[in-house]
Design a protein around this motif. Structure first.
Motif, PDB file in Angstrom:
ATOM      1  N   UNK A  46       0.814  -1.215   0.000  1.00 52.96           N
ATOM      2  CA  UNK A  46       0.000   0.000   0.000  1.00 52.96           C
ATOM      3  C   UNK A  46       0.850   1.270   0.000  1.00 52.96           C
ATOM      4  N   UNK A  47       2.142   1.112   0.232  1.00 52.12           N
ATOM      5  CA  UNK A  47       3.004   2.277   0.239  1.00 52.12           C
ATOM      6  C   UNK A  47       4.295   2.028   0.984  1.00 52.12           C
ATOM      7  N   UNK A  48       5.021   3.129   1.202  1.00 54.75           N
ATOM      8  CA  UNK A  48       6.288   3.086   1.932  1.00 54.75           C
ATOM      9  C   UNK A  48       6.393   4.331   2.794  1.00 54.75           C
ATOM     10  N   UNK A  49       7.004   4.162   3.946  1.00 53.97           N
ATOM     11  CA  UNK A  49       7.214   5.317   4.820  1.00 53.97           C
ATOM     12  C   UNK A  49       8.654   5.350   5.313  1.00 53.97           C
ATOM     13  N   UNK A  50       9.122   6.546   5.630  1.00 58.57           N
ATOM     14  CA  UNK A  50      10.463   6.731   6.168  1.00 58.57           C
ATOM     15  C   UNK A  50      10.408   6.628   7.688  1.00 58.57           C
ATOM     16  N   UNK A  51      11.251   5.777   8.251  1.00 57.68           N
ATOM     17  CA  UNK A  51      11.263   5.551   9.689  1.00 57.68           C
ATOM     18  C   UNK A  51      12.656   5.870  10.243  1.00 57.68           C
ATOM     19  N   UNK A  52      12.757   6.693  11.289  1.00 57.84           N
ATOM     20  CA  UNK A  52      14.060   6.960  11.901  1.00 57.84           C
ATOM     21  C   UNK A  52      14.699   5.665  12.396  1.00 57.84           C
ATOM     22  N   UNK A  53      16.001   5.539  12.197  1.00 58.80           N
ATOM     23  CA  UNK A  53      16.700   4.305  12.575  1.00 58.80           C
ATOM     24  C   UNK A  53      16.691   4.061  14.075  1.00 58.80           C
ATOM     25  N   UNK A  54      16.447   5.100  14.864  1.00 60.89           N
ATOM     26  CA  UNK A  54      16.407   4.922  16.322  1.00 60.89           C
ATOM     27  C   UNK A  54      15.204   4.083  16.755  1.00 60.89           C
ATOM     28  N   UNK A  55      14.166   4.049  15.925  1.00 60.22           N
ATOM     29  CA  UNK A  55      12.967   3.294  16.271  1.00 60.22           C
ATOM     30  C   UNK A  55      13.172   1.801  16.022  1.00 60.22           C
ATOM     31  N   UNK A  56      12.197   1.006  16.434  1.00 55.86           N
ATOM     32  CA  UNK A  56      12.286  -0.437  16.229  1.00 55.86           C
ATOM     33  C   UNK A  56      12.361  -0.748  14.737  1.00 55.86           C
ATOM     34  N   UNK A  57      13.205  -1.727  14.381  1.00 53.83           N
ATOM     35  CA  UNK A  57      13.383  -2.069  12.982  1.00 53.83           C
ATOM     36  C   UNK A  57      12.351  -3.104  12.548  1.00 53.83           C
ATOM     37  N   UNK A  58      11.366  -2.641  11.828  1.00 54.89           N
ATOM     38  CA  UNK A  58      10.292  -3.504  11.316  1.00 54.89           C
ATOM     39  C   UNK A  58      10.194  -3.234   9.817  1.00 54.89           C
ATOM     40  N   UNK A  59      10.772  -4.085   8.982  1.00 54.52           N
ATOM     41  CA  UNK A  59      10.820  -3.813   7.537  1.00 54.52           C
ATOM     42  C   UNK A  59       9.452  -3.669   6.885  1.00 54.52           C
ATOM     43  N   UNK A  70       4.786   8.948   5.192  1.00 54.71           N
ATOM     44  CA  UNK A  70       4.515   8.080   4.041  1.00 54.71           C
ATOM     45  C   UNK A  70       4.880   8.844   2.771  1.00 54.71           C
ATOM     46  N   UNK A  71       5.874   8.333   2.041  1.00 51.80           N
ATOM     47  CA  UNK A  71       6.314   9.054   0.838  1.00 51.80           C
ATOM     48  C   UNK A  71       5.801   8.427  -0.456  1.00 51.80           C
ATOM     49  N   UNK A  82       4.889  11.614  -2.292  1.00 52.05           N
ATOM     50  CA  UNK A  82       4.845  12.818  -1.465  1.00 52.05           C
ATOM     51  C   UNK A  82       6.284  13.256  -1.206  1.00 52.05           C
ATOM     52  N   UNK A  83       6.802  14.112  -2.073  1.00 55.49           N
ATOM     53  CA  UNK A  83       8.192  14.543  -1.967  1.00 55.49           C
ATOM     54  C   UNK A  83       8.431  15.475  -0.785  1.00 55.49           C
ATOM     55  N   UNK A  84       7.351  16.076  -0.270  1.00 59.70           N
ATOM     56  CA  UNK A  84       7.498  17.008   0.843  1.00 59.70           C
ATOM     57  C   UNK A  84       8.112  16.331   2.066  1.00 59.70           C
ATOM     58  N   UNK A  85       7.869  15.031   2.209  1.00 59.65           N
ATOM     59  CA  UNK A  85       8.432  14.284   3.339  1.00 59.65           C
ATOM     60  C   UNK A  85       9.945  14.443   3.397  1.00 59.65           C
ATOM     61  N   UNK A  86      10.597  14.379   2.247  1.00 61.11           N
ATOM     62  CA  UNK A  86      12.058  14.462   2.216  1.00 61.11           C
ATOM     63  C   UNK A  86      12.552  15.880   2.502  1.00 61.11           C
ATOM     64  N   UNK A  87      11.726  16.874   2.197  1.00 63.45           N
ATOM     65  CA  UNK A  87      12.114  18.265   2.421  1.00 63.45           C
ATOM     66  C   UNK A  87      11.966  18.677   3.878  1.00 63.45           C
ATOM     67  N   UNK A  88      11.150  17.961   4.615  1.00 57.37           N
ATOM     68  CA  UNK A  88      10.878  18.323   6.011  1.00 57.37           C
ATOM     69  C   UNK A  88      11.405  17.246   6.960  1.00 57.37           C
ATOM     70  N   UNK A  89      10.614  16.202   7.179  1.00 56.64           N
ATOM     71  CA  UNK A  89      10.995  15.156   8.135  1.00 56.64           C
ATOM     72  C   UNK A  89      12.281  14.442   7.725  1.00 56.64           C
TER      73      UNK A  89
END
Length: 212
Positions: A46-59, A70-71, A82-89
């Motif tokens: 359904x999509x892909x999201x960017x997750x900080x590496x400090x959080x639990x690793x769940x592929x 969600x990008x 959603x390219x805005x994700x990369x410009x902000x978060x």
């Protein structure tokens, strides 16, 4: 200047899984991000999201509406980016990881290629004193993505430019991942991590190096 090691290969071969296995003892030391696949109850992407590496690793995890970062997201009109994700978060995740001992960049070479400021920050991370490890999208996978997600201008040229930027740097390597070479690549990854942590004089519990 730090070191870098990227894996490149076909989708679904286990690149991220192997990285996570090797990096698990280092979790508290790792900054950066990974891309999490979002699935519905039938296992459809359904999509892909960017997750900080400090959080639990769940592929991969169950998709829910209104998830953050969600990008790429499947809609009634197909996949939308959603390219805005990369410009902000995305930029904030990289900035906030500057104090970490390792950068995880999993993966680079996708739709974020259309965000020059994000790519510039990625290259800045690679050129920093912090070692980087991650996944570089292959041209085959990029072409597959392009059949599902509108992408203009030609992302293949942008990926080629990124690869050239990496290749001209003498402080790292790009390994082609093949399933039959999995254990050899595991050895390469562990050697890279051991070298990086020994250089820093740190192990996972504060000891010099790490016994793997």
């Amino acid at each position: 200047m730090g070191k870098f090691l990227f894996l490149k290969g076909d989708s679904g071969e286990g690149k991220t899984t192997l990285l996570f296995e090797c990096l698990k003892p280092f979790h508290r030391m790792v900054g950066g991000f990974y891309s999490q696949r979002l699935l519905n109850e039938d296992g459809m992407t359904m999509g892909f999201r960017m997750v900080p590496a400090e959080e639990e690793w769940i592929p991969a995890t169950v998709y829910k509406k209104a998830m953050t970062n969600v990008f790429i997201e499947r809609t009634d009109h197909g996949f939308q980016k959603n390219l805005q994700i990369f410009k902000t978060d995305g930029l904030e995740i990289l900035r906030s990881s500057a104090h970490k001992e390792l950068f995880l960049l999993d993966e680079i070479g996708g739709i974020e290629l259309f965000v020059p400021e994000f790519i510039d920050k990625v290259l800045s991370c690679i050129d920093s004193q912090v070692p980087c490890i991650g996944v570089l999208k292959s041209h085959k996978n990029l072409e597959s993505m392009r059949t599902r997600i509108p992408a203009e201008p030609d992302p293949d040229k942008l990926l080629q430019d990124l690869e050239e930027e990496l290749v001209k740097r003498t402080n790292g390597r790009i390994l082609t991942f093949e399933r039959e070479k999995r254990e050899h690549i595991r050895t390469e990854i562990i050697g890279f991590l051991r070298e990086c942590t020994e250089k820093e004089g740190k192990g996972t519990d504060g000891r010099k190096g790490l016994d793997l």
